[in-house]
Design an enzyme around this catalytic site. Structure first.
Site, PDB file in Angstrom:
ATOM      1  CD  GLN A 107      18.189  57.378  36.973  1.00  0.00           C
ATOM      2  OE1 GLN A 107      18.607  56.528  36.212  1.00  0.00           O
ATOM      3  NE2 GLN A 107      16.938  57.799  36.947  1.00  0.00           N
ATOM      4  CB  SER A 110      13.019  62.038  38.810  1.00  0.00           C
ATOM      5  OG  SER A 110      12.943  61.147  37.721  1.00  0.00           O
ATOM      6  CB  SER A 142      14.900  53.346  43.399  1.00  0.00           C
ATOM      7  OG  SER A 142      13.670  53.581  42.754  1.00  0.00           O
ATOM      8  CD  GLU A 225      16.100  48.553  27.242  1.00  0.00           C
ATOM      9  OE1 GLU A 225      15.913  47.502  26.603  1.00  0.00           O
ATOM     10  OE2 GLU A 225      15.263  49.451  27.359  1.00  0.00           O
ATOM     11  CD  GLU A 365      -0.669  58.452  30.413  1.00  0.00           C
ATOM     12  OE1 GLU A 365      -1.788  58.155  30.867  1.00  0.00           O
ATOM     13  OE2 GLU A 365       0.396  58.219  31.025  1.00  0.00           O
TER      14      GLU A 365
END
Length: 399
Positions: A107, A110, A142, A225, A365
């Site tokens: 992927q 990011s 990853s 999911e 967070e």
């Protein structure tokens, strides 16, 4: 709480047992062609299985010792997005090799300046005739070093609002201009990578969906999911559990330190709460109800819990906790390994890996902000830099 799965005469159970009898040692390609790799997918790649059938199939495959092919990003994220928005040619080309694990996916989302605020990405894709030219950098990718293909987000309209000028591409990882640089974490493992895209040329048939509408597909990808009986391991569902740690202490006759005993009781209680939340989620699925907010709550609690399990294991190991091949049993004088489920080195490595639990997959967070705003309906946390509610600034729909 009703957790009973259907009995031996359930059609899905009968079918998978018959198939396994005919294929006692199935190859990855046979599993993919059967529909058992992703049974919830529509035919011809899956079986259109409902939640109960999925759980039954999972149970039977585990009982037979059959493992699905390794391709986490491909099967979990890329495939569902291609089913949702890919062309027929893209589905025909990519889905079966993806399911069989013949082409591993990564992927490319990011970036150094776009993590939690993914829509702030700066990688550019510019049209040049029948090709797109991509320039940019991705990070924390990853398995990029073993991947054949990647799902790539790139900005295709710099004038549009940041959520509306992004497109979604398939990127061959062996394309000229793609370079992968390893990021070795403190466990010594290499799973993460930096990926540089220097004038990478992608054909127009590598665009998924509509130009400039990639943000909507990114949300499909991140929101997908699969219903499953996820593991109870302390490391994102994998590895040792707090129950394994308690078993080690019990076999050694307990611990003398009252403080360690108190910590052990606390962490064991946390594990029981998480186990019951998990069972509640599975019960809802088996009963035909949508899981409630407990799934999000469990994610937030489980990450901190995993860190505490590994910290306590190292504390119990005492001075031996400094060694890479010594687990908690060493600090208890229990060194014969009798009945120990996990090698000692797993505990040592797990302690180092557990630092990532509250960062990877969405920071603690971020997770708590989502729960507060979308589950509890609390007032929106204002993103001071963006000057608007936190969730809105990151593309999360407000409650």
């Amino acid at each position: 709480m009703d957790l009973a799965l259907p009995g031996d005469d359930h059609p899905a159970r009968v079918a998978v047992r018959a198939w396994l009898a005919a294929h006692p040692d199935p190859s990855p390609r046979q599993l993919a062609e059967s529909g058992y790799v992703a049974p919830h997918w529509p035919a011809p790649w899956g079986l259109g299985a409902d939640a109960v059938d999925q759980l039954v199939i999972d149970e039977e495959l585990r009982r037979a010792g059959v493992r699905r092919p390794f391709n986490q990003i491909g099967i979990g994220w890329a495939g569902p997005t291609l089913i949702h928005a890919g062309t027929e040619a893209q589905k025909e080309r990519y889905l079966l090799p993806l399911l069989a694990g013949e082409e591993v996916w990564c992927q490319l989302f990011s970036e150094p300046g776009a993590g939690s605020d993914l829509a702030g990405l700066s990688t550019r894709a510019q049209r040049d005739g029948d090709e797109w030219v991509v320039r940019g950098q991705k990070v924390w990718t990853s398995f990029a070093h073993i991947s054949a293909l990647g799902i790539l987000l790139a900005r295709t309209d710099v004038e549009a609002p940041k959520h509306r000028g992004i497109s979604y591409f398939i990127c061959p990882m062996d394309a000229p201009g793609v370079s992968v640089h390893p990021i070795v974490d403190m466990t010594g493992d290499h799973a993460f990578n930096e990926v540089f895209l220097d004038d990478v040329r992608l054909r127009t048939d590598h665009l998924v969906g509509t130009e400039n509408e990639g943000w909507a597909l990114a949300k499909v990808t991140l929101g997908n999911e699969r219903v499953s009986l996820s593991g109870e391991g302390a490391l994102w569902g994998q590895g040792p559990t707090v129950g394994d740690l308690v078993d080690i202490v019990r076999r050694a006759g307990g611990v003398d330190d009252a403080g360690l005993r108190q910590q052990l009781a606390r962490v064991w209680s946390e594990g029981e709460v998480l186990r019951l939340i998990r069972l509640r989620t599975v019960s809802a699925v088996v009963s035909g109800r949508a899981p409630g907010p407990e799934a999000s709550v469990r994610k937030a609690l489980a990450d901190d819990h995993g860190q505490r399990v590994m910290e306590l294991a190292k504390a119990i190991a005492g001075q031996y906790g400094q060694l890479a091949d010594a687990g908690p049993q060493a600090g208890l004088g229990h060194t014969d390994g009798g009945g120990v489920t996990w090698p000692a080195s797993v505990w040592a490595q797990g302690y180092l890996f557990s630092r990532a639990l509250t960062i990877g997959g969405g920071t603690a967070e971020v997770q708590r902000n989502i729960i507060a705003e979308r589950v509890l309906g609390l007032p929106h946390d204002v993103d001071v830099e963006a000057g608007r509610p936190w969730a809105e600034s990151r593309g999360v729909a407000p409650v």
